[in-house]
Structures are given as structure tokens and as C-alpha cells.
Design a protein around this motif. Sequence first.
Motif, mmCIF file in Angstrom:
data_model
loop_
_atom_site.group_PDB
_atom_site.id
_atom_site.type_symbol
_atom_site.label_atom_id
_atom_site.label_comp_id
_atom_site.label_asym_id
_atom_site.label_seq_id
_atom_site.Cartn_x
_atom_site.Cartn_y
_atom_site.Cartn_z
ATOM 1 N N ALA A 59 9.190 2.291 6.740
ATOM 2 C CA ALA A 59 9.457 1.358 5.407
ATOM 3 C C ALA A 59 7.798 1.604 4.774
ATOM 4 O O ALA A 59 7.901 1.830 3.528
ATOM 5 N N ILE A 60 7.091 0.808 5.442
ATOM 6 C CA ILE A 60 5.875 0.662 4.524
ATOM 7 C C ILE A 60 4.646 1.879 4.380
ATOM 8 O O ILE A 60 4.267 2.329 3.064
ATOM 9 N N LEU A 61 5.438 3.266 5.611
ATOM 10 C CA LEU A 61 5.108 4.430 4.954
ATOM 11 C C LEU A 61 5.499 5.006 3.642
ATOM 12 O O LEU A 61 4.794 5.665 2.967
ATOM 13 N N GLU A 62 7.048 4.904 3.409
ATOM 14 C CA GLU A 62 6.744 5.350 2.131
ATOM 15 C C GLU A 62 6.694 4.753 1.392
ATOM 16 O O GLU A 62 6.568 5.592 -0.024
ATOM 17 N N LYS A 63 6.323 2.982 1.751
ATOM 18 C CA LYS A 63 5.810 2.856 -0.158
ATOM 19 C C LYS A 63 4.302 3.553 0.015
ATOM 20 O O LYS A 63 3.838 3.593 -1.183
ATOM 21 N N CYS A 64 3.807 3.295 0.989
ATOM 22 C CA CYS A 64 2.547 4.292 0.763
ATOM 23 C C CYS A 64 2.569 5.466 0.464
ATOM 24 O O CYS A 64 1.580 5.734 -0.422
#
Length: 349
Positions: A59-64
Motif C-alpha cells: 500500500a505504501i509503494l502504491e502511494k509512493c
Amino acid sequence: MPQAEGKEKTHIRGSVKKKSLPDAETFSKGILSGDIVLLSRAITLVESTLHSHQELAEAILEKCLPHSGKSIRVGITGIPGVGKSTFIEAFGNHLIDQGRKVAVLTIDPTSQLSRGSILGDKTRMETLSRRKEVFIRPSPSGDSLGGVARKTRETIFLCESAGFDTILVETVGVGQSETAVNSMVDVFLLLLIAGAGDELQGIKRGIMEMADMIAITKADGENIGRANRAKAETISAVHFLPAHESGIHTDVRTCSALTGEGISEIWTEIANFIKTIREKGYLEKKRKEQAKHWLHESVQSILLDDFFSKMGTDFHKAEELVTQGLAGSYQTARKLVQRYKNEDKNLSK
Ligand code: GDP
């Protein structure tokens, strides 16, 4: 630090208190604002084998991800002792002096073996690690090379989102890790040492072919003559290699991390190389191909992991059969995969 699923443990006056992890939104906002603590914690999640950590990391990667991609990604390889860490120290300091923010990541295939980490064991890059514009992260361990490489690639995206504009990915030149690094960087630098033959340096033709630049290290003091001869030999060796897809010839030069000779020129050459491949559209093409490659890799590894987790016992029995010559390898594989597919159907009922 062992962590409970989805929680981090904090020790307060002898008691263990569970502290919830921040959510993906908090993580990504922090990373985008350059918060190094949150960046480190997010990388730990990327490296974690816990399912809940992996979900949060995704989820963090998707946002970053939309904020990544703006750095210059440099792969650096060479045999142990060639001078990688000394070079990266000098090179990294030079880059920071130029106003750049540098992340140094490593892919160390030897870190999977019980203790023998070639890159991680010594105190490395002491002066560089003291600078605030640098972020140094050792190789994730305890995984297959493919797993380690995937995690490093995701770490690149996180570092870029945190504002690092130059990513140095170091790998030790002993095996397949160069191919993995090459599939995540824009430019690949091979360090060679003068006086040691190709065989001694374990330099396979493939690695020479992959290199966009080659630097003969330790060109100082009495070694200068030998370094220059090695440079001339290397130039004639790369002459016989097939041309790069980019159309740019492999650049060969000497350098010394000790005297600083040639260090700034390597950066100038890399910057020019990137400018040229960007203008030719080759950089974009290369990154797109890398994304496709990793999609392919990931499908394979997800499927294989799932196969072995469900079919491990059957697989070992099949291994016995084929090694004793009682069944053919291909036919047995086909039967196993059929059984795996049926099993999957049963499970999803
Ligand atoms: P790595 O194993 O590839 O990371 O190599 P290191 O950076 O640890 O260097 C191996 C040895 O070579 C060390 O003793 C360094 O001091 C030495 N060394 C590294 N770079 C240079 C250089 O530019 N000149 C000289 N003379 N020695 C160097």
C-alpha cells in the motif's frame, strides 16, 4: 527485532507494549516529506516476510510509486577487493558536494549464506555515512537472489520518493547478481583491478557486455602504469563485444579513490550518458522493459512459492522417482502441476 504481526513492540520500563504501525497514508506522506525514519521503517516492511507487513508495504509503494523515477540509478559491481566501498565513498562524497542526495543500496547474494556476507561485514564508507545527505542501506538478507533483488528495486522507489536523486546499487561480482542489478539501474559501472587477469577477476563476458562504463581502480602511485596498460587492454577487449542497444560504446577509464583522480570525470560521463539515452528515448524504453521483466519475474516467483507451499511433499517424492530413473522429469512435472491445479480448484471451492 522480532515483531508481532502488524504491530511493533516497544519496551517501556520492562513491560512490552504493542505499538500500532502508522497507516500507509502516514507512511507515504512522511516519506514524501523526506522523513528518513519512516523511510527506513517502510523498507523494513518491504523486507519483512510477515503477510501483514507485506500488505502495508504494498500500500505504501502504491502511494509512493507516482512520485518515484526521478533519480539517476547507477549499478556498481566488481570482485571483492577491487575497491567498491572505497570508490563509493569517494564518489558519493563528490556527488553530495555537487548538491546531490545519494542513497547507497547493496545486493549481496552471499548474505543468504549463514554468515558469509562479503559486503556487510566490515565497517564501510565511514566518512560518507556521516553525511546527512546520504542514506546507506545494506542488502536485505535471508532470501533468494530474486527476492533480494525485488526488495532492493522497491527500496529504490521508496528512496526516490523521499527525495534521493542518485541511487547507487552496489553488488559483489560473484555470480548472478549483476544481471539482477542491471535489471533495475540506468547505467552499469564495472570496476576492474589492474594486473589481475580476466579469469582471476571472475569477469564473464556477459558482465563486460552489460557494462556501460568500466573503470580500472587504484590508478595511483606505482600502480599508474599498470592501470593504464589495463585500460588499453580493456579498450581492445570491449571493441570485440557487440554494440549496446543504446548505440553508445562502453566507456573505459582509470580512477583512484585514494587521490580522487578520475572520480569527478566518472560522474560527468554518467551524467552525459543519461542525458544522451534520455534524449534518444532509450532510458524510458529501458525502464519500461525493466518493469515488464519484474512483472514476469514476480509472476514466476509467486507461482513457484505457491506451488512449493502446497506441493512440497509430493515434489520430494517425485524427486526420488526421477533420480532413481523410475519416471521421466518432464512427465512427472506435468503430473505434479496438474495435481497442483486440481488442488487449487478444491481449495477455492
Ligand atoms: P571492495 O571489497 O571491493 O569493497 O574493496 P575495498 O573498497 O574494501 O578496497 C579493498 C582494498 O583496496 C582496501 O585495502 C583499500 O584501501 C584499497 N583501495 C581501494 N581503493 C583504492 C585506491 O584507489 N587506491 C589504492 N592504492 N588502494 C585502494
